[in-house]
Design a protein around this motif. Structure first.
Motif: not given
Length: 774
Positions: A729-741
Motif C-alpha cells: 500500500x505504501x508503494x502505491x501511495x509513493x508512486x501516486x504522490x510522485x505522479x502528482x508531483x
C-alpha cells in the motif's frame, strides 16, 4: 502493540498438533507462546485451558476457563467445563451454581436435552438446590414424564417445608397429585405435611415403596383425606367438612396412640405443652380431649347445636385449629346462626384447605343478610382461589394479583341486581362437585395471553355473560372449530351472542373462525370492531393485542396501525410506540410515499428524544431519515443527520461512511477526510483495528482515486502488523504522490516502507535518495 499474526498461527497450529499426539506439556508451551503474541485471543486461552485440564492442573485450567467465560458469557460449554473442574476440586456448591447457569443458557437456546443434563449435574452436586429441582419437575411435567416430575415435585416440597414454607409445600404436593392421583408416595407426603411431620430431605430420601425389597417396606401414615377420593365426589364445602372431621379425628387418634405407645409427636399433649398451635397458658389436655370427642360424636349423630357447644368449650380450653373454627362456622351456618358463623369462618379462611369453602359460606351468609356487595366480594375471593388453583403454579401468583386488583377496585356503590347476577354465576360455577373440571373448561374459552402478561381472570367471562350456559356454548364452539366444522361453529356463536351480546372474547373468536375460512377481510373487520370496543372500555392491552393481529394480517392497513399507535401512546408504552411508528414509516416507504414516511419517522424521533429511551432508538430513526433525504437528493440535510449520529454514536459505521461519501459528493474533500480520520481513530482507540481496516478497504474500493484513503489504509495495515500489505500500500501511495508531483509525500511513503525492513531494501533506498535529491 499487537503481535505477529504469522507467528501466532504457527504456535496455535503446533499446539493443536501436540494436543493431537496427547503431548499436553508441549501443547501448553505452544499455546503460551501464542498468547504472548495476542494475549486476548479466546482461541489461545480456551486451548490452553483444555491442555491444563488434560494435565490435571485444575487451578490453571479453572483460571483460563474463567477468562474465556468473561469474554464469552453466553457460551454454556465453557460453564460446563468450569462446573466439572469445581466438582473435581470438591467445590460442590460452587460447581452446582455454575452448572445451573449453563442449564439456563441451554434453555435460552432451546437445547432442552443439554439443559436437563446440567440441571441433573446441579442436583448431583447440590441435592437441595431448589431452582434446579423446580426446573426439572416442570420440564418432566411438560414432557409427560410424570413419574420423574412427581419425584422432583416431592423433593421441592421437602425443601420448601424445611425452609419454613409449609403451605407452599402442600400446594406443590397437591399439584403432584393432580399429575398422578394414585401416587402413593405423594399421598403419604401430603399426610406427613398435614400431620406437621418432616418430609425426608433429598440426601436421605427413602426409596419408593415398590422399590424396596420384600419385608423392608417403610410404613408411612395412611391418610384419610378427600384427596384420595375421586376429584368430583364432593363440592368444596363438603370437601372441607370431611377434611375438618378428619383433622379432629387425627388429633384424637394421635392422642390415643401416644398414650399406648408413649411416643412423642403432634398430639394433644405436645400441643398443650406449647409446641403446637394451642395457647400454652390455657391448655388443659383432659378437658380438650373430652370436649373434642363429644363434639365429634354429637356431630356424627346430627346434633349440630350440641356439637357447637362442645367445640367452643374445646377452644376455650386452648384448642387452636383451623379445622375446628371451620367446623364451628359451618355448624352455625347450618343451624341458622349466620352472624355467629362469620368470625369463625374468618379464622378458618387463612388455612388453604378451608379457604374456598369459607369464602363460599361467607358469601352465602352475606347474601342471606342482603349485604350484596360484601357477598359478591367474598364470592370473588372464592373464584380467585379456585381459578388460580387450576392454572400452572408458575402463573397462579400473577393471576391472584390480577384478582386482587379487581377486588380492591370493586365499586362500593352499585346495582344490587348486578351483584346478585355475578354472585349467582360464581356459585353456579364453583359450588358444585365438578368445579375443577368446569373451571378448566371455562378457562379454555379465554384468550391466551403472551408469556410476559398474567393470565386473564375467569371473572372476565362471568361478568359479561348472563349465566354459566355461555361457558358450555363456548366449549362447543371451540370443539366445532377444532374439528373444522366452521359453519356450525359460527351458527353456535350467533346463538351465544343472543344470550350475551356484549361478551367481546366471543366476537374475537368469531374473527378467528372467519380467518380459518380464509375470509380475511371479514375477520379483519370483526377484529377491528372488537378492538375499538376494548379501547372504549379502557382495556388498552386487549385493544393493542387485536390491532397488532390486524397489522400482521394486513400490513398495509394504515388505519389499524394508527389506532395501534394511539393505544400504545395512551398506555405509556414508549418503546413499543416508537417501533410501531417505524413499522408505519416502513409501510409508507414501500408505498413510495416518502413525505409521509419522513413525517412518521420524525414523529418517532420526537418521541424518542422526549423520552428516557436508549440512544439506539434515536440512531435507528435518524438512519431512516437520512436514507430518505439521500433518495430525495437532499444531501446537505442527510449530511447534518449523519453528523448528529456521529456525535451520539461515534463508532457507527453507516453514518461514518455516509459522511465521507456525502462530503465527497459535495466536493468537500477536507471534510470527508476529517470524518474518515475521526472514525478510524475512534475504532483504533476502541481496539477495533480490524474493523477500521475493513472500513478503509471499502472506502478505497468506492473511491479508488482518493490518495488520503490509500495513505490511511497503508497506515492501518502497518498498525495491525500486516507487513506485506502495508509495504504494497505504501508503494502505491509513493508512486501516486510522485505522479502528482508531491515529492514530500513520496518521501514519507518510502520512509515508511524502509521502517518495515523490506526484503529489497536497497531498491527503496535508491528511490528515496532520488526523491530527496530532486
Amino acid at each position: 502493540m499487537p503481535g505477529d499474526q504469522e507467528r501466532y498461527k504457527q504456535y496455535i497450529s503446533m499446539g493443536h498438533t501436540y494436543a493431537w499426539d496427547l503431548d499436553w506439556e508441549q501443547a501448553v508451551e505452544q499455546y503460551r507462546l501464542a498468547l504472548e503474541e495476542f494475549p486476548e485471543s479466546i482461541q489461545a486461552i480456551s486451548s490452553l485451558a483444555a491442555a491444563y485440564f488434560e494435565l490435571g492442573q485444575l487451578d490453571h485450567a479453572l483460571k483460563s476457563y474463567r477468562q474465556v467465560a468473561e469474554k464469552k458469557p453466553d457460551d454454556p460449554l465453557v460453564l460446563e467445563k468450569i462446573a466439572q473442574i469445581l466438582e473435581l476440586q470438591g467445590q460442590r456448591k460452587a460447581g452446582a451454581e455454575v452448572a445451573l447457569l449453563a442449564a439456563e443458557l441451554h434453555l435460552k437456546s432451546q437445547d432442552m436435552s443439554k439443559a436437563l443434563e446440567n440441571w441433573t449435574r446441579t442436583i448431583s452436586l447440590d441435592p437441595g438446590n431448589l431452582r434446579a429441582r423446580s426446573r426439572l419437575a416442570l420440564t418432566y411435567e411438560r414432557q409427560k414424564q410424570l413419574n420423574q416430575a412427581v419425584t422432583h415435585y416431592l423433593i421441592v416440597a421437602s425443601l420448601l417445608q424445611h425452609g419454613g414454607n409449609k403451605e407452599r409445600a402442600i400446594e406443590v404436593v397437591q399439584h403432584a397429585l393432580k399429575l398422578d392421583p394414585n401416587n402413593s408416595e405423594a399421598n403419604q407426603a401430603l399426610g406427613l405435611l398435614r400431620a406437621n411431620q418432616s418430609l425426608p430431605r433429598p440426601q436421605d430420601r427413602p426409596p419408593r415403596r415398590d422399590a424396596l425389597p420384600a419385608g423392608k417396606k417403610t410404613r408411612l401414615p395412611e391418610l384419610e383425606t378427600t384427596e384420595e377420593q375421586p376429584e368430583n365426589r364432593y363440592d368444596p364445602v363438603e370437601e372441607a367438612e370431611r377434611r375438618a372431621l378428619s383433622v379432629l379425628a387425627e388429633l384424637m387418634f394421635e392422642q390415643a396412640d401416644a398414650s399406648e405407645n408413649g411416643r412423642a409427636g403432634r398430639t394433644i399433649q405436645t400441643i398443650a405443652q406449647g409446641t403446637g398451635p394451642l395457647n400454652r397458658m390455657q391448655a388443659e389436655r383432659t378437658r380438650i380431649m373430652l370436649h373434642l370427642s363429644q363434639a365429634v360424636d354429637l356431630q356424627s349423630r346430627g346434633h349440630g347445636r350440641q356439637a357447637i357447644e362442645e367445640l367452643e368449650r374445646a377452644v376455650e380450653a386452648g384448642l387452636d385449629q383451623s379445622a375446628v373454627f371451620f367446623d364451628i362456622g359451618l355448624l352455625k351456618y347450618q343451624n341458622g346462626n349466620l352472624e355467629g358463623a362469620l368470625p369463625h369462618l374468618v379464622t378458618a379462611v387463612k388455612h388453604p384447605e378451608f379457604t374456598l369453602a369459607s369464602r363460599l359460606l361467607r358469601g352465602k351468609i352475606y347474601q342471606k343478610l342482603e349485604r350484596h356487595r360484601e357477598s359478591v366480594v367474598e364470592y370473588l375471593e372464592a373464584l380467585r382461589w379456585a381459578d388460580s388453583s387450576v392454572v400452572h403454579s408458575e402463573r397462579s401468583a400473577a393471576l391472584r394479583q390480577v384478582y386482587e386488583n379487581i377486588i380492591a377496585s370493586y365499586p362500593r356503590e352499585g346495582d344490587p341486581q348486578a351483584y346478585q347476577k355475578l354472585s349467582k354465576s360464581i356459585v353456579d360455577l364453583v359450588w358444585r362437585k365438578d368445579w375443577r373440571d368446569k373451571i378448566r373448561q371455562a378457562r379454555q374459552q379465554l384468550a391466551q395471553q403472551p408469556p410476559e402478561l398474567p393470565p386473564l381472570p375467569l371473572v372476565e367471562l362471568l361478568t359479561e355473560t348472563e349465566n354459566t350456559l355461555i361457558v358450555e356454548m363456548l366449549g362447543r364452539i371451540h370443539q366445532l372449530a377444532r374439528e373444522g366444522r366452521y359453519r356450525m361453529a359460527m351458527e353456535e356463536a350467533f346463538l351465544a351472542i343472543d344470550i350475551s351480546p356484549t361478551y367481546l372474547p366471543l366476537h374475537s373468536f368469531m374473527g378467528e373462525i372467519l380467518m380459518q375460512q380464509d375470509r380475511i377481510p371479514e375477520a379483519i373487520s370483526k377484529f377491528n370492531t372488537v378492538a375499538r370496543a376494548y379501547s372504549a372500555r379502557g382495556e388498552a392491552n386487549r385493544s393493542v393485542e387485536l390491532f397488532r393481529r390486524i397489522t400482521r394480517l394486513a400490513p398495509l392497513n394504515l388505519s389499524a396501525r394508527q389506532r395501534l399507535i394511539e393505544q400504545l401512546t395512551a398506555s405509556g408504552l414508549t418503546e413499543e410506540t416508537i417501533q410501531e411508528y417505524l413499522d408505519l414509516g416502513d409501510v409508507y416507504y414501500r408505498l413510495a410515499e416518502l413525505d409521509k414516511a419522513r413525517d412518521t419517522y420524525q414523529r418517532a424521533l420526537n418521541l424518542a428524544q422526549q423520552s428516557e429511551v436508549s440512544n439506539d432508538w434515536t440512531v435507528e430513526i435518524l438512519h431512516h431519515l437520512a436514507d430518505i433525504d439521500i433518495q430525495r437528493l437532499d444531501w446537505p440535510r442527510a449530511l447534518r443527520i449523519f453528523e448528529q449520529i456521529a456525535r451520539i454514536k461515534p463508532g457507527d459505521k453507516k453514518s461514518a461512511m455516509g459522511l465521507v461519501d456525502l462530503n465527497l459528493r459535495l466536493a468537500d474533500d477536507t471534510a470527508a477526510m476529517a470524518s474518515m480520520g475521526n472514525y478510524i481513530a475512534f475504532l483504533n482507540r476502541d481496539s477495533r483495528q480490524h474493523e477500521a481496516l475493513e472500513s478503509l478497504e471499502e472506502l478505497l474500493n468506492n473511491n479508488p482515486d482518493q490518495l488520503a484513503i490509500k495513505r490511511s489504509l497503508a497506515e492501518q495495515y502497518q498498525l495491525v502488523g500486516n507487513r506485506e500489505k502495508a509495504i504494497e500500500a505504501w508503494e502505491e501511495v509513493g508512486e501516486a504522490m510522485a505522479e502528482a508531483r508531491n515529492i514530500q509525500g513520496a518521501i514519507q511513503a518510502y520512509e515508511a516502507i524502509l521502517s518495515l525492513n523490506p526484503g529489497n531494501r536497497s531498491e527503496y533506498e535508491q528511490k528515496l535518495a532520488l526523491y530527496r535529491d530532486s
